[in-house]
Design a protein around this motif. Sequence first.
Motif, PDB file in Angstrom:
ATOM      1  N   TYR A   1       0.852  -1.225  -0.054  1.00  9.88           N
ATOM      2  CA  TYR A   1      -0.069  -0.225  -0.068  1.00  9.88           C
ATOM      3  C   TYR A   1       0.771   1.189  -0.008  1.00  9.88           C
ATOM      4  CZ  TYR A   1      -3.715   3.109   0.896  1.00  9.88           C
ATOM      5  OH  TYR A   1      -4.620   4.204   1.045  1.00  9.88           O
ATOM      6  N   SER A   2       2.086   1.180   0.773  1.00 13.89           N
ATOM      7  CA  SER A   2       2.856   2.421   0.955  1.00 13.89           C
ATOM      8  C   SER A   2       3.518   2.483  -0.376  1.00 13.89           C
ATOM      9  CB  SER A   2       3.883   2.346   1.997  1.00 13.89           C
ATOM     10  OG  SER A   2       3.149   2.178   3.180  1.00 13.89           O
TER      11      SER A   2
ATOM     12  N   HIS B   1       1.652   7.308  -2.592  1.00 14.74           N
ATOM     13  CA  HIS B   1       3.232   8.024  -2.456  1.00 14.74           C
ATOM     14  C   HIS B   1       2.905   9.339  -1.570  1.00 14.74           C
ATOM     15  CE1 HIS B   1       5.266   5.582  -5.251  1.00 14.74           C
ATOM     16  NE2 HIS B   1       4.261   5.675  -6.173  1.00 14.74           N
TER      17      HIS B   1
ATOM     18  N   ARG C   1       1.841  11.049   2.026  1.00  9.75           N
ATOM     19  CA  ARG C   1       2.206  10.695   3.560  1.00  9.75           C
ATOM     20  C   ARG C   1       0.952  10.549   4.019  1.00  9.75           C
ATOM     21  NH1 ARG C   1       4.823  14.187   8.092  1.00  9.75           N
ATOM     22  NH2 ARG C   1       5.201  12.485   9.472  1.00  9.75           N
TER      23      ARG C   1
ATOM     24  N   ILE D   1      -1.275   7.367   3.827  1.00  6.91           N
ATOM     25  CA  ILE D   1      -0.493   6.164   4.227  1.00  6.91           C
ATOM     26  C   ILE D   1      -0.836   6.232   5.952  1.00  6.91           C
ATOM     27  CG2 ILE D   1       1.765   5.067   4.816  1.00  6.91           C
ATOM     28  CD1 ILE D   1       2.648   6.121   1.948  1.00  6.91           C
TER      29      ILE D   1
END
Length: 134
Positions: free
Chosen positions: A92-93, A97, A99, A102
Amino acid sequence: MIKSAASKYYKFSLLMIAGVTIAILIYSSIMSLISILANALLVSILFSLFSSFAYGRSWKSMARMSQSGLTKFYLAAPALRLIAAAAVVLVYSLIVHERQPIIHFVSVFCAYYVVLLIFDCVYFAKVELRKKNK
């Protein structure tokens, strides 16, 4: 007894997943985060359902084959779930992309993971105690 314990496990794990989902949906609607948490909820629910089903099926087959092997199962199965969860978070991270999404995903995913981990420990500890008392 094994079949009964497995079917109760499936039922209770579904209830736990539903409970966490409702709690997160209530929180996200209060905080107006429903659109941000939608992907996190979907991935977390699917992972939780799949891992609970796999854990229950594995426990059922291990309990039928070898009662003495269950201690190794109780050690190995959560470790495999942890590795799978880490892989899901990593993928997923790599896909997302930014922050903030995530961080939201990891928060929601960890909520499901921790609740199910605690549930598994408590449920199967009670199952083992019942077997020992009989």
